[in-house]
Structure formats: C-alpha cells, structure tokens
Scaffold this motif. Structure first.
Motif, short mmCIF file in Angstrom:
data_model
loop_
_atom_site.label_atom_id
_atom_site.label_comp_id
_atom_site.label_asym_id
_atom_site.label_seq_id
_atom_site.Cartn_x
_atom_site.Cartn_y
_atom_site.Cartn_z
N ASN A 151 -6.01 0.78 11.69
CA ASN A 151 -4.78 -0.07 11.79
C ASN A 151 -3.93 0.66 12.40
O ASN A 151 -3.83 1.69 12.33
CB ASN A 151 -4.41 -0.22 10.28
CG ASN A 151 -3.16 -1.27 10.24
OD1 ASN A 151 -3.36 -2.52 10.44
ND2 ASN A 151 -1.91 -0.85 9.92
N ASP A 173 -9.28 7.10 11.54
CA ASP A 173 -8.01 7.23 10.81
C ASP A 173 -7.37 6.04 10.16
O ASP A 173 -7.34 4.78 10.80
CB ASP A 173 -6.87 7.56 12.16
CG ASP A 173 -5.49 7.98 11.61
OD1 ASP A 173 -5.48 7.58 10.32
OD2 ASP A 173 -4.50 8.27 12.29
N GLY A 194 -3.11 9.82 5.61
CA GLY A 194 -2.05 10.14 4.90
C GLY A 194 -1.70 9.24 3.54
O GLY A 194 -1.93 8.01 4.02
N GLN A 196 0.90 8.42 2.37
CA GLN A 196 2.19 7.62 1.96
C GLN A 196 2.54 6.25 2.47
O GLN A 196 3.55 5.78 2.34
CB GLN A 196 3.31 8.57 2.68
CG GLN A 196 3.28 8.57 4.25
CD GLN A 196 2.22 9.76 4.88
OE1 GLN A 196 1.20 10.30 4.16
NE2 GLN A 196 2.40 9.92 6.18
#
Ligand SMILES: *Cc1c(COP(=O)(O)O)cnc(C)c1O
Length: 361
Positions: A151, A173, A194, A196
């Motif tokens: 994305n 990723d 990640g 977050q």
C-alpha cells in the motif's frame, strides 16, 4: 470519551478507544503486579506472555504456521529497507524491486547502497498513480528476491493482486495495510510493517519471516543487523520496545474480538466505499488522484478544484472535529486515512461533512 476527535492522521494514527481505555486502566498496576508494564523487565513472565500472545495472534490472523517466524523489533520500517538487502542480497547477486511511490523508492535507494538492484517495474511515468499489472513486471530469474510495497501511503494506491514469483521469494512492505484485509500471507517470504498505522503505536516493527528464506541469510553480519540474532532470541536479544508490543498485543486482541481479519475486512471495505462513493458521485469536485483499479482501501487521496478549497476543507474539518485530512506535503490535496483504528462512524461522519462542504462551496 468526550472531546475525542475523528482522527484521520496518516501515521501514527487512530487507535481503538477500547484499547486506549484498557491501557489507562492497567497503567499503574499491570495484572496485580503492583507496577506498570512500563516498569517491567522484558525477561519477566508478564512480558513473555505478551510477546507470545502477539506472535500467536499474528499467526492466527494471517493463517500461517511454524514455517514462519514473527519478530517485533525497533527501528521502524525504514530500518528494514537496510536489513533486507544486508541479509538477503548476496555479493554479486541481484534483487528486484518495484517502485510504486515514495516508500518504495526509499527501499530501492537503500538496497542500491548494498548491492545490485534491478527495477522490475515503476509507475513513476504517471506520477505513481497506478499499480503495475503483474504481467508488466520484469523479474530476472536469478533475483535474490522481489520487493514490493503493498500500500502506497502517500500516493494512495494499493496492490489488489500479487505477482506469482514462483521460486523467487516475495518481500513486502505492508506498513500501511497490514491486517486490514484477508490475504494469502503464506505466499510471502518476508512481510514487514511499522506498527503505527494499522496495528499500534510507533516504536515496534513487525517482521514475518519464512524459515526457509532465513536459511539464505548472508554470513558474517553485524549482530544486531542479522535477522538470525532476533529469531534465535525471540526478539529478546536486546530490550524490545515493551510498551509498543504491549499495545500491539491489545490491538490484536481487539481484532480478535471483532471476529478476526474477515470481519475487519468488511469494515475496511465499508469505510473505503463511503469515501470513494463521494469521488464517484461528485467527480468534478472530489477528484480522485489514482487509477480506479489501483485505489487504496487505506489512504484515499483526492484533489479539490482549487488549493484554496483544499485548505478550507482541512481548516473547516478540524473545526468540526475531523483531524488529519491534509495530503502529504509532497503531493498536497486531501488524504483520508482509514486504518484499522478508524471506526466506520468516522468515515460516515466525514463523508457527510465533505458532502455538506461541497454543497456550501
Ligand atoms: C510509514 C511507512 C514507512 C515508514 O515507516 P517508519 O516506521 O517510520 O520507518 C515505510 N513504508 C510504508 C509503506 C509506510 O507507509
């Protein structure tokens, strides 16, 4: 929960209110230990329980088994841009990358510092407004791996079908769409994200790594940059980001309570349909910026007829309790980020607000 806004921040981003409440409840005294999880050793049974639970839930949602390792490490997704070629791009070998936007380009740039990179495809020609079809990719047969970005957070595109790379390991990723939809996760050799955006706070990066891929790791790496170090110690070689992993585990439990990824995907689809419906209903006012088949379900990017109107929408939105609608500084416009922590109600309310804004302007 009064005074809470509708939060569309692109990252770090909204967390489920239930999770924040639980953190608050447990903050001073975690499970009758008389101390906070923030004050607890990462070698304690409490933390081990959290680590094990988060690993198990990741595997459960992704439908993957013991052929995979799940790691929780620091350094953000950006550090993985270096880890991957350091570990898996052999001397004299070549890694293939697809460049579909800002983060993908950064991954390419890092890999180029470490070894040979072959660009298997790029959508730069049309300013990254589309995802290449798998038949458009040029993947050399001897590639050490193929790296893609599922994305594209800034440009607002997303892969909706993945290349069948056969014997070439697929590395992805998934920072901005992990666990937002059901995928055949087992086809990937390495997934990283990640936390977050979709899974928790900043500070922890999830790495999901196939065991047979790990066997191809380069020798003689510095200890902390060798995936095997973290695999062998179950992410506990050095102090992990304890609070971030604790929060991640709460988000995973929250997903389980919803009914897992299948149920979450329904919510994801309902949210993105609401916003894209505005673009399709008022295409002259809400101008989608990407090709229809490449639309992101996570980051809806659009332009208004003028920059003044865009600014006005951001300001008025904020006044009305809708935060984080400004597009990334490199592209401008409006971006509505619809990560897991954004409730359906937020998408409904912001769409109403945007429609009213259109009528008033
Ligand atoms: C946000 C983002 C990153 C960067 O993550 P950090 O944890 O800040 O390093 C990388 N890739 C994608 C796709 C992202 O959305």
């Amino acid at each position: 929960m009064q005074n809470r806004v509708f939060n569309f921040n692109p990252g770090p981003s909204a967390l489920p209110a239930a999770v924040l409440n639980q953190i608050q409840e447990e903050l001073l005294n975690y499970k009758s230990t008389g101390m906070s999880i923030l004050e607890t050793s990462h070698r304690s049974p409490e933390y081990e329980g959290i680590n094990d639970s988060a690993i198990a839930l990741c595997k459960e949602f992704m439908g993957i088994g013991d052929e995979f390792h799940v790691l929780f490490v620091g350094g953000g997704a950006s550090t993985q841009f270096d880890y991957i070629p350091l570990n898996f791009l052999p001397v004299g070998g070549t890694a293939a990358y697809v460049d579909t936007g800002t983060w993908a380009s950064k991954a390419v740039k890092e890999a180029e510092k470490i070894g040979n990179v072959h660009l298997a495809g790029s959508s730069k020609d049309l300013d990254y407004t589309y995802i290449l079809s798998t038949s458009e990719l040029d993947i050399p047969e001897d590639s050490a791996y193929l790296h893609i970005t599922s994305n594209n957070t800034i440009k607002g595109t997303q892969w909706h079908s993945f290349p069948d790379t056969e014997n070439i390991p697929l590395v992805c990723d998934m920072s901005s769409d992990i666990c937002s939809r059901n995928l055949n996760f087992s086809r990937f050799s390495l997934i990283y994200a990640g936390a977050q955006k979709n899974l928790g706070p900043s500070g922890v990066t999830v790495v999901i790594l196939r065991k047979d891929f790990l066997e191809k790791c380069n020798p003689d790496l510095p200890t902390m940059f060798d995936y095997r170090t973290h695999v062998n110690k179950k992410s506990l070689f050095n102090t992990p980001p304890v609070f971030a992993v604790y929060t991640l585990n709460l988000v995973l439990k929250w997903i389980k309570n919803l009914g897992g990824l299948g149920e979450l995907e329904k919510i994801t689809k309902a949210k993105k349909d609401i916003i894209y419906n505005l673009i399709d209903t008022y295409p002259d006012f809400f101008r989608g910026t990407v090709r229809e088949d490449s639309r992101s379900w996570m980051n809806v990017t659009l332009r208004l007829p003028s920059e003044e109107l865009e600014q006005k929408l951001v300001v008025k939105g904020k006044e009305s309790g809708f935060v984080g609608l400004k597009g990334h500084r490199s592209v401008g416009g409006i971006r509505v980020s619809l990560y897991n922590g954004v409730p359906l109600e937020a998408a409904e309310k912001v769409a109403e607000f945007m429609e009213d804004f259109k009528k008033a302007n």
